[in-house]
Design a protein around this motif. Sequence first.
Motif, PDB file in Angstrom:
ATOM      1  N   GLU A 128       0.796  -1.222   0.000  1.00  0.00           N
ATOM      2  CA  GLU A 128       0.000   0.000   0.000  1.00  0.00           C
ATOM      3  C   GLU A 128       0.829   1.274   0.000  1.00  0.00           C
ATOM      4  O   GLU A 128       0.276   2.370   0.030  1.00  0.00           O
ATOM      5  CB  GLU A 128      -0.926   0.001   1.231  1.00  0.00           C
ATOM      6  CG  GLU A 128      -1.955  -1.129   1.242  1.00  0.00           C
ATOM      7  CD  GLU A 128      -2.954  -0.984   0.108  1.00  0.00           C
ATOM      8  OE1 GLU A 128      -3.226   0.156  -0.302  1.00  0.00           O
ATOM      9  OE2 GLU A 128      -3.455  -2.022  -0.370  1.00  0.00           O
ATOM     10  N   ALA A 129       2.176   1.158  -0.001  1.00  0.00           N
ATOM     11  CA  ALA A 129       3.015   2.357   0.075  1.00  0.00           C
ATOM     12  C   ALA A 129       2.912   3.167  -1.214  1.00  0.00           C
ATOM     13  O   ALA A 129       2.915   2.622  -2.317  1.00  0.00           O
ATOM     14  CB  ALA A 129       4.457   1.961   0.329  1.00  0.00           C
ATOM     15  N   ILE A 130       2.830   4.521  -1.062  1.00  0.00           N
ATOM     16  CA  ILE A 130       2.839   5.380  -2.246  1.00  0.00           C
ATOM     17  C   ILE A 130       4.280   5.682  -2.657  1.00  0.00           C
ATOM     18  O   ILE A 130       4.543   6.046  -3.798  1.00  0.00           O
ATOM     19  CB  ILE A 130       2.055   6.690  -1.990  1.00  0.00           C
ATOM     20  CG1 ILE A 130       2.634   7.442  -0.777  1.00  0.00           C
ATOM     21  CG2 ILE A 130       0.576   6.399  -1.772  1.00  0.00           C
ATOM     22  CD1 ILE A 130       1.928   8.754  -0.495  1.00  0.00           C
ATOM     23  N   GLU A 131       5.206   5.562  -1.723  1.00  0.00           N
ATOM     24  CA  GLU A 131       6.640   5.599  -2.007  1.00  0.00           C
ATOM     25  C   GLU A 131       7.229   4.357  -1.353  1.00  0.00           C
ATOM     26  O   GLU A 131       7.249   4.253  -0.134  1.00  0.00           O
ATOM     27  CB  GLU A 131       7.301   6.865  -1.444  1.00  0.00           C
ATOM     28  CG  GLU A 131       6.896   8.129  -2.164  1.00  0.00           C
ATOM     29  CD  GLU A 131       7.661   9.337  -1.637  1.00  0.00           C
ATOM     30  OE1 GLU A 131       8.590   9.124  -0.817  1.00  0.00           O
ATOM     31  OE2 GLU A 131       7.320  10.468  -2.019  1.00  0.00           O
ATOM     32  N   PRO A 132       7.685   3.392  -2.135  1.00  0.00           N
ATOM     33  CA  PRO A 132       8.129   2.110  -1.551  1.00  0.00           C
ATOM     34  C   PRO A 132       9.241   2.309  -0.526  1.00  0.00           C
ATOM     35  O   PRO A 132      10.177   3.074  -0.754  1.00  0.00           O
ATOM     36  CB  PRO A 132       8.621   1.319  -2.765  1.00  0.00           C
ATOM     37  CG  PRO A 132       7.953   1.962  -3.933  1.00  0.00           C
ATOM     38  CD  PRO A 132       7.803   3.408  -3.595  1.00  0.00           C
TER      39      PRO A 132
END
Length: 492
Positions: A50-54
């Motif tokens: 769910e991360a928008i920035e891994p």
Amino acid sequence: MEAPGSGIHQAMGLVNLVADEWFEPFREDQARQDADRDGCNARAEVLIAEAIEPPTIGARCALIGGMWWSMYDEAPVSAASALDVDHTVPRAEAWDSGRRDSLRRHRLLVCGALRSAGWYAELKVAAEDSSWRADVMAASPDGARRMAWEAQLSPITDEDIRARTARYRAEGIPVCWISPHKRPPTWIDVVPAVRVRAPEEPGELWVVDDGLAGFDYRTGNWVFREEELERFVRWVLLGQLISAKSLPRYQRVTPRVDDEVWWFRRDRWWTSAQSVRAQSEHEQMRQRQERAKQEREARQKERDAAAARRRQRLQELKERRRAEEARRRRVEEEKTHRARMEQLLHEREEQRRLLEEQRAREAAERAEKAGRALEAARAWWLRVSPAQRAELFAVVADRAWREEKLRVEIPVEPRMHESFACGVPLYSRGRFHSLYGIVRPCPDLVSLSPQLEFQRVLVRNAQEAQELQEAMSKRARITHFGLPDHEQLPLC
């Protein structure tokens, strides 16, 4: 009565799957388990997805950095520790339903493969004494053979799975354990087991990708084999595949995955009887080769030992010859040395004799010279009378006091000194007892006393000074007092 695996039994099995299936109660920590054993628990895997920035995945799946969007705060969150994973349904229900669906899917998958092979399949079959309970029990069409199939999703220790397998074996029931996890379980070579891989695209089939192998006689290694699950099950039921142990020498397997060499250790495989024979034949061949190698090494060792003994004998012979030659040279050298020493002693004796003769001649010459010098000195001093000597000493003392304020010590009995050409040395009196001058050195002996050139020479008159000047260098300091040659008589 219908045979096991008939339609009514299948229907009952499906009903029992729902009615009789037992699951352990949900616990909060179960939601954080690592079900697929990839190192990350369910919470970490959701956060990564769910991360928008891994984020960066560190040791033990620690999440470093990254950015998430909080639907409750409607704001970005940069700390993974500040987030929790919520569910739209209670987590206990999600846990149970997820496990139920996965286990049911795998059991039905095995049932389908068994029925495709022509065998009967029954779910959740338990022993009369409840010592075991098979996920799927397969029965041959004639009912003479049975085989248990276990879909093992939850963690289990090697000891527990070995004990459960032993309980099946005690009743003569073979068993195959199936793991659907991405990573092979630790027990995959402890008991007869395989790992299966789910289809990635529509139309693909389930595949056995671990636990199945064939033996390559040429390389002498087990090689991983991948096969469709239905075909694998059929081969096992037909006896074309058996669970066999890998001999200790062949337990290490190094497959190449994505151009990388991986290292595995497998103690047991599902394989064919031909591969088992190939392994046995290869081991026998290897043992023959090993024995042949040992025999060659033993023969070579014996040859080396014989060669070493020959070299040792030759070396000892050479040593004896060298020792004999050294002894012979030593005897010759001793003879030569004795002859040389005798010659040296003779030469030294001769040199000593010649030296003694030379010393005797030199002593005789010195004695003769000393005698001549003494005669010359005596003649020189006899040219003046005792009164003239006293007169000269008195004049010297008077002049030393008058001109230099020095008191000269006049000896009572003047003695000639060989170091000063048989002249008489006079010394000053007082605190500084120093040499003042040499009185009347003999001109004939001046050459034997070179130190006279650095001393004050005192004579009676010009005639004596002339004689000394002719015998000495121009640097000589000669003082005469103008005394007459003859002795002056006193006036009456």
